[in-house]
Each structure stands twice: as structure tokens, then as C-alpha cells.
Write an enzyme that holds these catalytic residues in place. Sequence first.
Site, short mmCIF file in Angstrom:
data_model
loop_
_atom_site.label_atom_id
_atom_site.label_comp_id
_atom_site.label_asym_id
_atom_site.label_seq_id
_atom_site.Cartn_x
_atom_site.Cartn_y
_atom_site.Cartn_z
N PHE A 83 85.30 14.88 85.85
CA PHE A 83 84.77 13.67 86.37
C PHE A 83 85.60 12.82 87.29
O PHE A 83 86.59 12.62 87.18
CB PHE A 83 84.23 12.62 85.36
CG PHE A 83 83.72 11.49 85.82
CD1 PHE A 83 82.26 11.49 86.39
CD2 PHE A 83 84.05 10.24 85.77
CE1 PHE A 83 81.55 10.52 86.67
CE2 PHE A 83 83.38 8.98 86.16
CZ PHE A 83 82.46 9.00 86.60
N GLN A 84 84.95 12.80 88.62
CA GLN A 84 85.54 12.15 89.68
C GLN A 84 86.84 12.76 90.06
O GLN A 84 87.90 12.22 90.44
CB GLN A 84 85.87 10.56 89.69
CG GLN A 84 84.55 9.74 89.44
CD GLN A 84 84.67 8.52 89.24
OE1 GLN A 84 85.51 7.99 88.95
NE2 GLN A 84 83.48 7.79 89.89
N LYS A 123 96.73 10.64 86.16
CA LYS A 123 96.65 9.41 85.33
C LYS A 123 97.77 9.78 84.47
O LYS A 123 98.59 8.57 84.07
CB LYS A 123 95.58 9.91 84.49
CG LYS A 123 95.03 8.84 83.51
CD LYS A 123 94.58 7.66 83.92
CE LYS A 123 94.02 6.61 82.51
NZ LYS A 123 93.19 5.70 83.26
N GLU A 162 86.03 1.25 100.13
CA GLU A 162 87.56 1.83 100.26
C GLU A 162 87.78 1.94 101.80
O GLU A 162 88.84 1.76 102.16
CB GLU A 162 87.74 2.94 99.54
CG GLU A 162 87.87 2.81 98.12
CD GLU A 162 86.45 2.76 97.15
OE1 GLU A 162 85.43 2.79 97.81
OE2 GLU A 162 86.33 2.99 95.90
N MET A 191 77.26 2.54 124.28
CA MET A 191 78.13 3.60 124.95
C MET A 191 77.43 5.05 125.11
O MET A 191 77.36 5.67 125.88
CB MET A 191 79.14 3.63 124.22
CG MET A 191 80.12 4.64 124.90
SD MET A 191 80.58 4.17 126.61
CE MET A 191 81.88 3.31 126.26
C1 LIG Z 1 81.64 6.50 112.99
C2 LIG Z 1 80.87 6.90 114.36
N1 LIG Z 1 79.89 7.33 114.64
C3 LIG Z 1 79.32 7.63 115.82
C4 LIG Z 1 80.22 7.35 117.19
C5 LIG Z 1 79.50 7.60 118.36
N2 LIG Z 1 79.44 6.37 119.21
C6 LIG Z 1 80.38 5.93 120.07
S1 LIG Z 1 80.12 4.52 120.68
C7 LIG Z 1 78.55 4.44 119.73
C8 LIG Z 1 77.78 3.25 120.15
C9 LIG Z 1 78.28 2.06 119.63
O1 LIG Z 1 77.42 1.19 119.59
P1 LIG Z 1 77.58 -0.69 119.32
O2 LIG Z 1 78.53 -0.69 118.27
O3 LIG Z 1 76.47 -1.24 119.37
O4 LIG Z 1 78.54 -0.75 120.77
P2 LIG Z 1 78.07 -1.02 122.19
O5 LIG Z 1 78.30 0.25 122.85
O6 LIG Z 1 76.45 -1.26 122.13
O7 LIG Z 1 78.74 -1.98 122.77
C10 LIG Z 1 78.48 5.45 119.07
C11 LIG Z 1 77.27 5.84 118.20
C12 LIG Z 1 81.37 6.67 116.72
N3 LIG Z 1 82.27 6.63 117.60
N4 LIG Z 1 81.77 6.54 115.29
#
Ligand SMILES: Cc1ncc(C[n+]2csc(CCOP(=O)(O)OP(=O)(O)O)c2C)c(N)n1
Lengths: 550, 80
Positions: free
Chosen positions: A113-114, A163, A51, A463
Site C-alpha cells: 500500500f502506497q 519505516k 505536497e 503565452m
Molecule cells: C505545468 C505547466 N503546464 C503547461 C505549461 C505550458 N504553458 C506555458 S505558459 C502557459 C500559459 C500560462 O497562462 P497564465 O498563467 O494565465 O499566464 P499568461 O501567459 O496568460 O500571463 C502554459 C499553458 C507550463 N509551462 N507548465
Amino acid sequence: MRLCGAAITIETLIAHNVSDVFGYPGGQVLNIYDELYKRSDKIRHILSCHEQGAAHAADGYARSAGIPGVVIATSGPGATNLVTGIATAYLDSSPLIAITGNVSSTLIGKDSFQEVDIAGITMPVTKHNYIVKRVEDLEDVLCEAFQIAVSGRPGPVLIDITKDAQTGETEFRGGLPKPAFAAASPKADAIRAAAALIEKSEKPYIYCGGGVIASGAGALLADFANKIDAPVGFSMMGLSAMDYKNPRKLGMTGMHGTYPAIKMNEQADLIIAVGVRFSDRATGNKEAYQKNTKIVHIDVDDAEINKNINCDVDIVGNLNVSLSELIKAVKECKHGDWNGLAEQFKREVTFAEGFNPRSIIREVRKHTDADTIIATDVGQHQMWTAQYYEFSNPRTFLTSGGLGTMGFGMGAAIGASIAHGGARTVLFTGDGSFHMNLNEFATAVRYNLPIVVIVMNNNVLGMVRQWQTLFYEKRYSQTEMDRVTDYVKLAEAFGGTGYKAETLDELQKSLEAAFASDAPVIIDCVIGRDEMVLPMIPAGGSYAEAIYSL
Amino acid sequence: MEIQNFTLSIIVTNKAGVLSRVIGLFSKRGYNIDTLYVGPKVEDPRHSRIIMTSSGDDATREQIIKQLRKIFDVQEVKLI
Ligand SMILES: Cc1ncc(C[n+]2csc(CCOP(=O)(O)OP(=O)(O)O)c2C)c(N)n1
Ligand SMILES: [Mg+2]
């Protein structure tokens, strides 16, 4: 005509010109899916793998087409799986309509449920939401939901339908759309005050945000910039509002803004902010940001005025009206030296050669055109795309700005492709983000969507790791994934095609094959783990503290 | 930036969840609720009146009023 609630739901969607919906079936939406089945000549349902993917797809549909996107999910886990998608839409002001089923009104509150209180859960991340327990209320609620989602500053609306409200019957009155609520008219004295500040300014700088795209005011903004002879910087959400060929365009400002945009923003004596909310990622240190400059804030949402940044003049109203009146009111200005400075900053930027993030993005751009929709996930690859991809047309850049949702991109790319009749769409993703929702690649294959997935594969959560490099003495806590995923085999296992590129030559060949194909493709682009996103304004730092090189 | 107490009169549509929306806004955005009273609007049973005292500086007060006005079921917000 007497209809059951489920039929009223589908007929009302059809009356609102909804031709595609995204979703996933389950016990409490069986009746709605039954009606979808009967009306499949009028309305197509796209079945996702999860979803969350369906919610991002409906959001991507909305962002790329400028009309509401609709997602349907069952009660309980189906509904909670939507939450990240709804919050993503909320933070970026996207008109998402989420329809969930719930248990019968007699079972509500019994931990049936749910059963979850999805209206309660999503209250802080929707523009408005509803629980419909009486079929008599349903048609009005659905029409009102659309009206709210698109009026003024757009946003997501959730409708939870029990429902018994789906099975019960009542008179259906046609489900006709209600007109959008009228926005406030900009005040004449505010327009005059803004014009006076602009005419006095020697270094005016326009700051363009997502509101300009949402209101379709890109052309007016360009006219305005011409009339007052000002350069234009962008929030990430506003980037595609202006053609990259327009010499006034400086690119993105803020934490990972471009060098010319950061420099010009920093030195401006007047910032004219249009359709922005002054996110902390865009302003950095707020005191420093507003210290030596006047600010005119133009937006449709009154509550954004003086929320993050105090302005000298505010103009509240529909941006098309506000910009038209401002263009009429202001005298033509000339700022040759100031614009010359912008040109000088642009010339000062140099780039590395070889197989690196920028050259990958530039290579992809050779195969796309001005209308190709680009989606991203979240991380370094997202910032590189924002910095280096040359956007021409509004609504061609789909990215999660406010919530920064890793996993947004695959769904968004699907939604955008569907919204444009199965059009070619490109997703720039990271190896971390792609792993979050790569299940939806199977959806792209199932619906035969020509989506090209560029995995910027640094094998790290780049990042976060960048912050660890710069601010945590290289203690790489849980950011080095060392996964061995074979993206070529992965693509093939899902029924698509995969390529691996380690040189520009390999990338070029892969792209040629990918863009010649009508089916989804993954291209695994192997890049170094120490690539950085620069410039970088450290969190909470000022523009003057921007790091340009290491 | 001086903290002051103020009282708001908020007219809302009598719909399920409307009080949660108003209170949820305060917790979501970190505003204070010092006292709260909710009752029917005597002359008009389709609406209720919330009387609330809150505190904050001028900017916070302005934000509270504007954010309240954005809630769909809120009909009117007045400083009293
Ligand atoms: C759902 C979610 N969890 C954690 C983060 C924190 N976060 C921001 S950028 C990042 C790294 C992303 O890694 P990748 O997709 O490999 O991209 P890169 O920076 O290596 O290009 C994380 C863990 C986020 N933004 N979203
Ligand atoms: Mg990565």
C-alpha cells in the site's frame, strides 16, 4: 546517545540549522512527524495544502535565503506529488532536500500500500538520491545529502527512508554538517587566455546567469564589468544579480529579452558568460549565436563547458575565485562608443500608456523596496515581470526558469516569506497558473503571511495563445479559458482579502490597502487578452530575427 | 563531427542503484551504449568496474565523460 531513525532525522536537521520545514504527513512518515511534534520548539513545520506546494515552498525558501530548503512527504502519492517541485529545483540548481517515508524494507517490492520507487522516479531530476533501509546508515546519508545539495553547482537531493529505518534505533553522533566539497581551482593559463581575449575585444558583452547569484558573486561581477568597461546582459535566472540602477545593466537577453540586451548581445565581438548554461531560450539558433563572436565561458560545472555552445576559453571553478583572478589579470579597458550604443538602444524603447502589464508592474514597484522578494508563475506575466520590474538585490526574483513550472509561484512566495521571518512578498501570477496551485493561498492565510498576489488576468493562457496568434493563424486551441472565477470572493473564502482593479487608479488604491495589511491579499488585475510579450525571438530563430513590434 | 567508437572504464561505489544511475544518464541524454560489462573490482570489493563501449563524435564523448564524473557514486572515468 541511542535514538530512533525518525529522531535522528529531526536532530540532524536541527544540527544543520534547519529552523523551518515544509511538508504533509501520512502513514509512512508518522514517526518523523511524531519527532517534529516533540521538537517543535526548535523546528517549525509549515503544513501546505498539497505536497507540490510544499516542494515549491522549500525551493523558494532555498532560492531566497541561499540555504537548503527541506520538504517532507509520505510514501506513494505524497512522494509523487513532490516530483514536479523536485524537477523545478533541479533545472534551476536549487538546493532542495526532499525527505520521503517508504514502506518497511520487508514490504519493498511487493506493491505494498502506497509503495512507489520514488528514488527510481526522481533519479533523472535529482543531483543525487538515496534509499535508506538501515537506521545505521541514516545519519551519514542525511549529512551527505546536505553536503551534496550545497557543494559546487547546487541541486536537489532526495532521501527515501523506510519505516523500519525510522523506528529502528542506533547510536546518534550529533549529525554535524560536513564541509562542502572543494571546487576546482581555475587554471592560470585559462585566466591569461581570457584576459588576452578581453583586452583585444572592442565590443565585449558580459552575460550573467544564475550561477552568479548562487555563488554570491554579484559584487565581483559588477567590479569586473567596471574594469573592462562592458555592458551586462542577463539570463532570467541571473536578473537580480545586479542593481537596476547600474547603467551597465541591459536587462534580460534571449527569447523575450529587452531591446538593448538583444541588440548588444547580437553585435558583441566577445561574450563573457558567467554562471550560465546557454539555455536554448537564451541563445536561440546556436550557430548564429556563436558565429561572429568569441566566447569565454566561466562556470563551476565542467560539464556545462561546450555542452550547448562551443567556447574559445573556459574557466572552471568557483565564480568568486575565477572572477577575482580575472579582475587581477586583465588590464583596464575603455569602450566609450560601445557603451554609448547601449545607451542609444535604451533611449529608443517606448512604452504604451494606460492600464497594461508594464504599468501594473511599475505601480507595484512603487510600493516595494529593494529587498522585497518577487515570485512569479509561468507565462506572459512572468516575462513582463522579468522585463519591467526593477530588481536591486540578489535572490529577490524567484521564478521557474528551466522547467517553466506553472503553479510554482504561490508555494515559492510562501517559502520566501517564511525564510525571511514572515516578510512581505509579492507574487505576479497569471489566471491560468494561479488556478494550478491557488489552494496554497489557504496556507498563506493560515500562517498569516503578508503575500500580495497580483493576478494578471487576461482570462487566457496568454503565452501559449501568443504562439497561436503568431505561428498557428489564430487557431486558439484550448487557450481561452473563459472562467468566471471571482478572485475577490475566492480570497475571502480562504480567509484573505481580495480587490479587483481595472484602472491604474483602482490598482493604486488596492495596493495601498494591500501593503497596509499584514494578511494575504489577491488583486485581480483585468488586462486585455491580446497583450503580447515583445521582443520575441521565435523558437530556434536567431537574434537577428527578433520581432520588436507587430 | 565524425562518429567514433570508444571504450570507457568506470569505477563506481558498490551501492544500490548505481548501475541505474549510469545507464539512466545515457538514456536521459540520448547517448549510445553499444556494449556493457559490470563486475567486481577484484582487489577492492567496495567498488565495481563498468566497461562500456559507446559511440559518438568528439563533443559527445567529452560530454559523456564529464556527465559521468558528476554522478556521485562514480569514482573514476577513463577512456581506454
Ligand atoms: C505545468 C505547466 N503546464 C503547461 C505549461 C505550458 N504553458 C506555458 S505558459 C502557459 C500559459 C500560462 O497562462 P497564465 O498563467 O494565465 O499566464 P499568461 O501567459 O496568460 O500571463 C502554459 C499553458 C507550463 N509551462 N507548465
Ligand atoms: Mg493568463
